[in-house]
Design a protein around this motif. Structure first.
Motif, PDB file in Angstrom:
ATOM      1  N   ARG A   8      25.050 -27.365  21.502  1.00  0.00           N
ATOM      2  CA  ARG A   8      24.317 -27.983  20.382  1.00  0.00           C
ATOM      3  C   ARG A   8      23.097 -27.164  20.004  1.00  0.00           C
ATOM      4  N   SER A   9      22.393 -26.679  21.015  1.00  0.00           N
ATOM      5  CA  SER A   9      21.166 -25.973  20.649  1.00  0.00           C
ATOM      6  C   SER A   9      21.494 -24.651  19.946  1.00  0.00           C
ATOM      7  N   LEU A  10      22.587 -23.993  20.353  1.00  0.00           N
ATOM      8  CA  LEU A  10      22.993 -22.767  19.653  1.00  0.00           C
ATOM      9  C   LEU A  10      23.388 -23.075  18.205  1.00  0.00           C
ATOM     10  N   LEU A  11      24.141 -24.161  18.045  1.00  0.00           N
ATOM     11  CA  LEU A  11      24.607 -24.504  16.692  1.00  0.00           C
ATOM     12  C   LEU A  11      23.446 -24.923  15.799  1.00  0.00           C
ATOM     13  N   GLU A  12      22.511 -25.674  16.371  1.00  0.00           N
ATOM     14  CA  GLU A  12      21.333 -26.069  15.579  1.00  0.00           C
ATOM     15  C   GLU A  12      20.555 -24.832  15.163  1.00  0.00           C
ATOM     16  N   GLU A  13      20.465 -23.929  16.096  1.00  0.00           N
ATOM     17  CA  GLU A  13      19.728 -22.714  15.764  1.00  0.00           C
ATOM     18  C   GLU A  13      20.437 -21.913  14.677  1.00  0.00           C
ATOM     19  N   LEU A  14      21.755 -21.824  14.785  1.00  0.00           N
ATOM     20  CA  LEU A  14      22.508 -21.114  13.740  1.00  0.00           C
ATOM     21  C   LEU A  14      22.189 -21.703  12.368  1.00  0.00           C
ATOM     22  N   GLU A  15      22.135 -23.019  12.302  1.00  0.00           N
ATOM     23  CA  GLU A  15      21.869 -23.676  11.016  1.00  0.00           C
ATOM     24  C   GLU A  15      20.465 -23.384  10.497  1.00  0.00           C
ATOM     25  N   SER A  16      19.571 -23.006  11.412  1.00  0.00           N
ATOM     26  CA  SER A  16      18.186 -22.740  10.978  1.00  0.00           C
ATOM     27  C   SER A  16      18.003 -21.281  10.531  1.00  0.00           C
ATOM     28  N   ILE A  17      19.004 -20.451  10.783  1.00  0.00           N
ATOM     29  CA  ILE A  17      18.831 -19.016  10.524  1.00  0.00           C
ATOM     30  C   ILE A  17      18.652 -18.681   9.030  1.00  0.00           C
ATOM     31  N   PRO A  18      19.384 -19.334   8.115  1.00  0.00           N
ATOM     32  CA  PRO A  18      19.176 -18.959   6.706  1.00  0.00           C
ATOM     33  C   PRO A  18      17.701 -19.010   6.299  1.00  0.00           C
ATOM     34  N   ASP A  19      16.972 -20.023   6.723  1.00  0.00           N
ATOM     35  CA  ASP A  19      15.547 -20.088   6.354  1.00  0.00           C
ATOM     36  C   ASP A  19      14.766 -18.954   7.012  1.00  0.00           C
ATOM     37  N   LYS A  20      15.175 -18.588   8.203  1.00  0.00           N
ATOM     38  CA  LYS A  20      14.468 -17.498   8.895  1.00  0.00           C
ATOM     39  C   LYS A  20      14.734 -16.163   8.208  1.00  0.00           C
ATOM     40  N   ILE A  21      15.939 -15.997   7.714  1.00  0.00           N
ATOM     41  CA  ILE A  21      16.234 -14.761   6.961  1.00  0.00           C
ATOM     42  C   ILE A  21      15.338 -14.714   5.726  1.00  0.00           C
ATOM     43  N   ARG A  22      15.160 -15.878   5.106  1.00  0.00           N
ATOM     44  CA  ARG A  22      14.321 -15.920   3.900  1.00  0.00           C
ATOM     45  C   ARG A  22      12.885 -15.476   4.230  1.00  0.00           C
ATOM     46  N   GLN A  23      12.432 -15.833   5.419  1.00  0.00           N
ATOM     47  CA  GLN A  23      11.076 -15.404   5.805  1.00  0.00           C
ATOM     48  C   GLN A  23      10.982 -13.875   5.913  1.00  0.00           C
ATOM     49  N   VAL A  24      12.108 -13.252   6.221  1.00  0.00           N
ATOM     50  CA  VAL A  24      12.092 -11.781   6.295  1.00  0.00           C
ATOM     51  C   VAL A  24      12.170 -11.187   4.883  1.00  0.00           C
ATOM     52  N   THR A  25      13.077 -11.714   4.069  1.00  0.00           N
ATOM     53  CA  THR A  25      13.215 -11.130   2.717  1.00  0.00           C
ATOM     54  C   THR A  25      11.932 -11.311   1.912  1.00  0.00           C
TER      55      THR A  25
END
Ligand code: G6P
Length: 610
Positions: free
Chosen positions: A433-450
């Motif tokens: 669950r924690s891996l999957l939750e984290e996966l779902e949070s990645i798009p916003d983290k990518i946005r922080q990089v772009t």
């Protein structure tokens, strides 16, 4: 690599063919040409360089090129240098044939000899002209029959479109190994190497299968095998949207695709994560899933960026699922004597689904009894059809030659597969669950990089005149370093090497000199202290350290000359975020050096020949 467009209908062919060629430019090419049926024959124009150069040549005498049937081509040189005489279409010298071709005719030399002994005189160094002559030689009043007969004697790969002066209103297309689609419009056909050149005109299309010939005429179409047995093609609705293949407000497709990554990743993950059950749902693996879970060994393969995604996936599969895993270059695998034991699962990773080496490795593994799975972006592509099962990336069309969002999709699918297998082996529901939750949070983290694109540009501007860069990382950051170096090489033509940070002192350290940019992929993780040690080694020799570091990591500050911050992500999933920073570095370096980012020299988007 090479692009084909053909049109048969009621509209002026030339503008449509040129628009199609422009849409296929991203595939990579070095010359272009077109043949339009006009009067009793054809008007042909060919030119070295960009489609724009061909266009201006055509513009010198536009009335010559009026007509409603034509074929066009972008050529990526294999046999013979980029030159007008080697550009397609190629004519024969007997029957009025015009032919464009993508692929390689392997037995062209023996065919050429035989044709020369019959008096044919060749004007180019290409294998394609041989095919054109062969069709012309075998022509006895039926173009379809001549093409079938010619292809029965050919070995190699081809997608072709052929016209004959003696058969107005007819075009014959065929395929083996190289992609070709037929778009079905209203009383018109648009033929192309990929749907991007079709979708503006119609969304009804079919892909030709290997060893299939299709005769298009004003009465309709007919598909058959090389032995003239009728074949029914599977007509589908193209899902590609026009805006997906247009630039919009972005200056380059590469930048557009970097910025699309949050949405692309959401699409990859959509419907595949079941947080409630703490599980991954992979429709494409419904029947093969159990075999993946009990695999004794997993072999991952790909080329270029896909190979780097395979490395990240290897680490995740071993980490989450504890299945022995290895990564092989497809081109190496196919020519070794690879060991494929019972319980070997072979996974082919490819954006295009058409890479010749990856396809051949896949066929080799299949032949030796492996279960074959695909991680492919282009729906309906050859690899996706040849594999036993697979998971699509769903990142949308990737036009930029330097792969970006496909990498993110490949790593995400790799993570899903690894978690899927891991959950069925020993991963706890909480960890899953924690891996999957984290996966779902990645798009916003990518946005922080772009969102840091501007400051990354400023940073790169300080180093863009340096001709040698190193990219270093440990563990999960090592494949990211490789990918960063590849991106820089591909589009900015700076010499860049990626390697495990620990490997540096076994040779490459000799290269380090005053001011040399050394990019460390160094987010917080288990080997952080060791990476800091490597940074010190670089600085002690005058190298400049550019660190990709986690927000809030203060420890790194005294050891780096420049820092690009990325949000905190667990080690295994960090490549999904850190890679984005390197993509932006490469992009800005190329733009600052004045290069055509979307059409880098010598490269092809989809390498359909060996
Ligand atoms: C070419 C492209 C690369 C790509 C590689 C594999 O070399 O320029 O960007 O990574 O092929 O392509 P695939 O379509 O199989 O992922």
């Amino acid at each position: 690599m090479c692009g084909i467009v053909g049109y048969l209908g009621h509209r002026e062919a030339l503008p449509l063919l040129m628009e199609g060629l422009k849409r296929l430019e991203y595939r990579g090419y070095d010359s272009a040409g077109v043949a339009i049926r006009h009067g009793a024959g054809f008007e042909v124009c060919r030119e070295v360089g960009k489609v724009a150069s061909l266009e201006s040549k055509l513009g010198q005498d536009p009335s010559r090129y009026r007509g409603t049937e034509g074929i066009a081509h972008t050529r990526w040189a294999t046999h013979g240098v980029p030159a007008e005489r080697n550009a397609h279409p190629h004519a024969d010298d007997k029957s009025g044939i015009q032919l464009v071709h993508n692929g390689i005719i392997e037995n062209y030399q023996s065919l050429k000899k035989a044709l020369e002994s019959k008096g044919h005189v060749f004007r180019s160094e290409t294998d394609t002209e041989v095919l054109s002559m062969l069709v012309g030689e075998l022509y006895e009043g039926d173009l379809e029959a001549a093409v079938q007969a010619a292809l029965r004697g050919v070995t190699g790969a081809y997608a072709i479109a052929v016209m004959c002066a003696k058969e107005p209103g007819v075009m014959v297309v065929a395929r083996k190994g190289s992609p070709l689609m037929v778009g079905l419009g209203n009383d018109e056909f648009v033929v192309a190497s990929d749907p991007s050149a079709i979708v503006a005109h119609t969304t009804q299309a079919f892909s030709l299968d290997d060893f299939t010939v299709c005769r298009l005429s004003r009465e309709g179409y007919r598909t058959s095998s090389l032995n003239n047995v009728p074949v029914t093609p599977k007509v589908m609705e193209l899902e590609m949207k026009l805006e997906e293949i247009e630039l919009g407000a972005f200056p380059h497709f590469m930048l557009k695709e970097i910025f699309e990554q949050p949405d692309a990743l959401r699409n990859t993950l959509s419907g595949r994560i079941d947080l409630k059950r703490g599980d991954v749902v992979l429709g494409g693996l419904q029947s093969s899933g159990p075999d993946l879970v009990k695999a004794r060994r997993i072999v991952l393969t790909g080329q270029g960026t896909a190979w780097h995604a395979a490395l990240v996936t290897e680490y995740m599969i071993e980490d989450f699922a504890r299945i022995p895993c290895e990564v092989q270059y497809a081109a190496e695998f196919r020519y070794r004597n690879p060991i494929v034991e019972e319980g070997t699962v072979f996974v082919a990773i490819s954006q295009s689904g058409e890479t010749a080496d990856t396809l051949a490795a896949l066929e080799e593994a299949k032949e030796r009894g492996a279960l074959t799975l695909g991680m492919v972006n282009v729906v309906g592509s050859t690899i996706s059809r040849v594999t036993d099962a697979g998971v699509y990336l769903r990142v949308g069309p990737e036009i930029g030659v330097a792969s970006t969002k496909a990498f993110i999709g490949q790593v995400a699918v790799g993570a899903l597969m690894a978690i899927y297998a891991g959950r069925r082996r020993h991963l706890s529901i909480d960890r899953t669950r924690s891996l999957l939750e984290e996966l779902e949070s990645i798009p916003d983290k990518i946005r922080q990089v772009t969102s840091q694109s501007g400051s990354i540009r400023d940073l790169v501007a300080r180093y863009v005149d340096r001709e040698n860069w190193l990219f270093l990382g440990r563990g999960y950051n090592y494949p990211v370093a490789l990918e960063g170096a590849l991106k820089v090489k591909e589009i900015s033509y700076i010499h860049a090497e990626g390697m495990p940070a620990a490997e540096m002192k076994h040779g490459p350290i000799a290269l380090i000199h005053e001011g040399m940019p050394c990019v460390f992929v160094a987010p917080k993780g288990s080997q952080h202290d060791k990476v800091i040690g490597n940074m010190q080694e670089v600085r002690a020799r005058g190298g400049r350290v550019i660190a990709i570091a986690t927000e809030g990591d203060e420890e790194i500050i005294p050891h780096a000359d420049e820092i690009i911050r990325v949000p905190e992500v667990s080690e295994a999933l960090s490549p999904l975020v850190t890679t984005v920073a390197l993509q932006l570095m490469a992009y800005h370096a190329a733009v600052l050096r004045g290069h055509d980012v979307d059409k880098p020299r010598n490269l092809a988007k989809s390498v359909t020949v060996e």
